[in-house]
Write a protein that holds these residues in place. Sequence first.
Motif, PDB file in Angstrom:
ATOM      1  N   MET A  42     -31.126 -18.208  42.546  1.00 17.18           N
ATOM      2  CA  MET A  42     -30.435 -17.367  43.409  1.00 17.18           C
ATOM      3  C   MET A  42     -31.024 -16.377  44.174  1.00 17.18           C
ATOM      4  O   MET A  42     -30.861 -15.852  45.238  1.00 17.18           O
ATOM      5  N   ASN A  49     -35.550 -17.189  37.720  1.00 18.25           N
ATOM      6  CA  ASN A  49     -34.516 -18.514  37.551  1.00 18.25           C
ATOM      7  C   ASN A  49     -33.186 -17.733  36.894  1.00 18.25           C
ATOM      8  O   ASN A  49     -33.297 -17.427  35.792  1.00 18.25           O
ATOM      9  N   VAL A  50     -32.456 -17.652  37.739  1.00 17.02           N
ATOM     10  CA  VAL A  50     -30.819 -17.372  37.173  1.00 17.02           C
ATOM     11  C   VAL A  50     -29.944 -18.790  36.894  1.00 17.02           C
ATOM     12  O   VAL A  50     -30.018 -19.492  37.603  1.00 17.02           O
ATOM     13  N   VAL A  51     -29.850 -18.619  35.704  1.00 17.66           N
ATOM     14  CA  VAL A  51     -28.857 -19.848  35.477  1.00 17.66           C
ATOM     15  C   VAL A  51     -27.692 -19.651  34.857  1.00 17.66           C
ATOM     16  O   VAL A  51     -27.221 -18.672  34.229  1.00 17.66           O
ATOM     17  N   ALA A  52     -26.705 -20.435  35.629  1.00 22.96           N
ATOM     18  CA  ALA A  52     -25.343 -20.140  35.198  1.00 22.96           C
ATOM     19  C   ALA A  52     -25.151 -20.661  33.681  1.00 22.96           C
ATOM     20  O   ALA A  52     -25.442 -21.793  33.457  1.00 22.96           O
ATOM     21  N   GLY A  86     -32.342 -15.493  27.783  1.00 24.08           N
ATOM     22  CA  GLY A  86     -31.976 -15.529  29.223  1.00 24.08           C
ATOM     23  C   GLY A  86     -30.829 -14.594  29.406  1.00 24.08           C
ATOM     24  O   GLY A  86     -30.969 -13.543  30.276  1.00 24.08           O
ATOM     25  N   GLN A  87     -29.860 -14.520  28.467  1.00 25.12           N
ATOM     26  CA  GLN A  87     -28.802 -13.573  28.393  1.00 25.12           C
ATOM     27  C   GLN A  87     -29.316 -11.912  28.242  1.00 25.12           C
ATOM     28  O   GLN A  87     -29.067 -10.994  28.982  1.00 25.12           O
ATOM     29  N   TYR A 127     -32.406 -11.008  28.566  1.00 19.55           N
ATOM     30  CA  TYR A 127     -33.309 -10.483  29.726  1.00 19.55           C
ATOM     31  C   TYR A 127     -32.777 -10.261  30.963  1.00 19.55           C
ATOM     32  O   TYR A 127     -32.858  -9.317  31.694  1.00 19.55           O
ATOM     33  N   GLY A 128     -31.747 -11.061  31.298  1.00 20.85           N
ATOM     34  CA  GLY A 128     -30.775 -10.936  32.624  1.00 20.85           C
ATOM     35  C   GLY A 128     -30.047  -9.545  32.484  1.00 20.85           C
ATOM     36  O   GLY A 128     -30.223  -8.810  33.725  1.00 20.85           O
ATOM     37  N   ARG A 186     -30.833  -6.263  34.785  1.00 20.85           N
ATOM     38  CA  ARG A 186     -29.933  -5.548  35.934  1.00 20.85           C
ATOM     39  C   ARG A 186     -29.919  -4.046  35.494  1.00 20.85           C
ATOM     40  O   ARG A 186     -29.823  -3.366  36.308  1.00 20.85           O
ATOM     41  N   LEU A 240     -22.331 -14.508  40.254  1.00 22.25           N
ATOM     42  CA  LEU A 240     -23.606 -14.022  39.583  1.00 22.25           C
ATOM     43  C   LEU A 240     -23.767 -14.778  38.134  1.00 22.25           C
ATOM     44  O   LEU A 240     -22.822 -15.014  37.423  1.00 22.25           O
ATOM     45  N   GLY A 241     -24.818 -15.400  37.937  1.00 21.32           N
ATOM     46  CA  GLY A 241     -25.364 -16.032  36.610  1.00 21.32           C
ATOM     47  C   GLY A 241     -25.479 -14.757  35.413  1.00 21.32           C
ATOM     48  O   GLY A 241     -25.789 -13.929  35.898  1.00 21.32           O
ATOM     49  N   ARG A 242     -25.242 -15.241  34.153  1.00 21.79           N
ATOM     50  CA  ARG A 242     -25.342 -14.297  32.970  1.00 21.79           C
ATOM     51  C   ARG A 242     -26.636 -14.223  32.535  1.00 21.79           C
ATOM     52  O   ARG A 242     -27.121 -13.413  31.705  1.00 21.79           O
ATOM     53  N   GLU A 243     -27.624 -15.501  32.901  1.00 23.23           N
ATOM     54  CA  GLU A 243     -28.831 -15.813  32.304  1.00 23.23           C
ATOM     55  C   GLU A 243     -30.032 -15.573  33.442  1.00 23.23           C
ATOM     56  O   GLU A 243     -29.797 -15.989  34.361  1.00 23.23           O
ATOM     57  N   LYS A 244     -30.860 -15.148  32.986  1.00 26.77           N
ATOM     58  CA  LYS A 244     -32.242 -15.025  33.851  1.00 26.77           C
ATOM     59  C   LYS A 244     -33.493 -14.984  32.672  1.00 26.77           C
ATOM     60  O   LYS A 244     -33.588 -14.160  31.864  1.00 26.77           O
ATOM     61  N   GLN A 245     -34.445 -15.948  32.920  1.00 25.69           N
ATOM     62  CA  GLN A 245     -35.361 -16.244  32.027  1.00 25.69           C
ATOM     63  C   GLN A 245     -36.710 -15.228  32.493  1.00 25.69           C
ATOM     64  O   GLN A 245     -36.905 -14.918  33.791  1.00 25.69           O
ATOM     65  N   PRO A 246     -37.514 -14.636  31.613  1.00 28.79           N
ATOM     66  CA  PRO A 246     -38.449 -13.714  31.989  1.00 28.79           C
ATOM     67  C   PRO A 246     -39.555 -14.538  32.458  1.00 28.79           C
ATOM     68  O   PRO A 246     -39.735 -15.845  31.865  1.00 28.79           O
ATOM     69  N   GLU A 247     -40.460 -13.878  33.069  1.00 33.38           N
ATOM     70  CA  GLU A 247     -41.682 -14.895  33.642  1.00 33.38           C
ATOM     71  C   GLU A 247     -42.692 -15.030  32.625  1.00 33.38           C
ATOM     72  O   GLU A 247     -43.696 -15.914  32.925  1.00 33.38           O
ATOM     73  N   ARG A 248     -42.842 -14.264  31.573  1.00 30.13           N
ATOM     74  CA  ARG A 248     -43.801 -14.348  30.662  1.00 30.13           C
ATOM     75  C   ARG A 248     -43.222 -14.759  29.081  1.00 30.13           C
ATOM     76  O   ARG A 248     -42.165 -14.143  29.027  1.00 30.13           O
TER      77      ARG A 248
END
Lengths: 188, 167
Positions: A1, A6-9, A43-44, A46-47, A51, B17-25
């Motif tokens: 996005m 990487n933002v994953v739906a 993922g949730q 950290y996302g 924000r 907007l997605g709900r998830e985002k992966q950390p880089e480490r």
Amino acid sequence: MNNQGNVVAAEHKFVTESDLDLIRSVQNGDKRAYNILYQEYIGQVYGLCYRLTGEKMLAEDAAQEVFIQLWRKISNFKGDSKFSTWLHTVTSNITISYLRKQKGWMQKMFNLEDSVAMNEPAEESVGKVDLESYVVKLPERARIVFVLHAIEGYRHEEIAQMTNMAVGSSKAQFHRAKQLLKEWMGYE
Amino acid sequence: MSSRSFEQDLDKQLAKLGREKQPERDLWQGIDYALANEPNQHVETIRRPVLGNKLYLVAATVVMFAWMGWFSFNQQTEKLIGSELVAALSEQHEQQKNALLVSYEQQTALTENWQQQLEDLDQAADAVKAALKNEPNNIPLLKMLQNVHHQQISLIERVHAPKWSHI
């Protein structure tokens, strides 16, 4: 996005039988199960941390703090609500508290809270919008309120409780966030 | 553009907007390390945490240095004012900070960027000290300096011997 990662739906997770089994194992002290739970929900978590904090490193630290405290507090989850909803509340509370500890005095001393100009993104033309990159650039209080209200769906009364601000202030910060987004998205 | 089309556009963007985002480490390593020092906390929340001998020694050293620093600092600062007070504050803080860093030398920190944060706070302290040169008796500035020092000590302790707070 966007260029932040990487933002994953993802679909909202309900407390399925397998999730409940996993949570019960964690409640019984099974660290392997906790690692699986971590992989499933990082993922949730950290996302949301990203924000709320608006910074990658703060978000990483806050997400770690969430999972460290969650290990001790997961016994409080009784399974009568969605695990992801409960986890989002836990994550929001811990991240806000973490931000308060990390940044509170700096902002009080140097009055950085209102300095939008430092972070102001370049104005985009309408139709070419990366909302997340704008959200993380909002001033802290406006950002927290916008994320909790517009994205996470909390009411202003709930946000006021979580952030120790008045309900009116929460509404004012939300209005401020929208005004800034409107400008940055090229509507003014 | 009208306000209505902004609201519609915002709603559209929010829905995307997605709900998830992966950390880089990988964050698990730090979490695992922290949990290893707090066995069975989630099961028996009333019981006090069981500290390993090494951690106990470190904690005792920290308390001792903090007490020694505070005691000598109180004796010194009673008679100090202005720039002498700033110098005494800085010296006492440096001693306490160095003592802490030495005590935690063998211990892995929970985060990787804590030294950067420590440097940022050093820069903040330098900025306050520069302001104090012009106004050495400015009480809010002196409090600000103490606050920065306190933040540094807390940071070192937090990344090496965290005290987990409640949700």
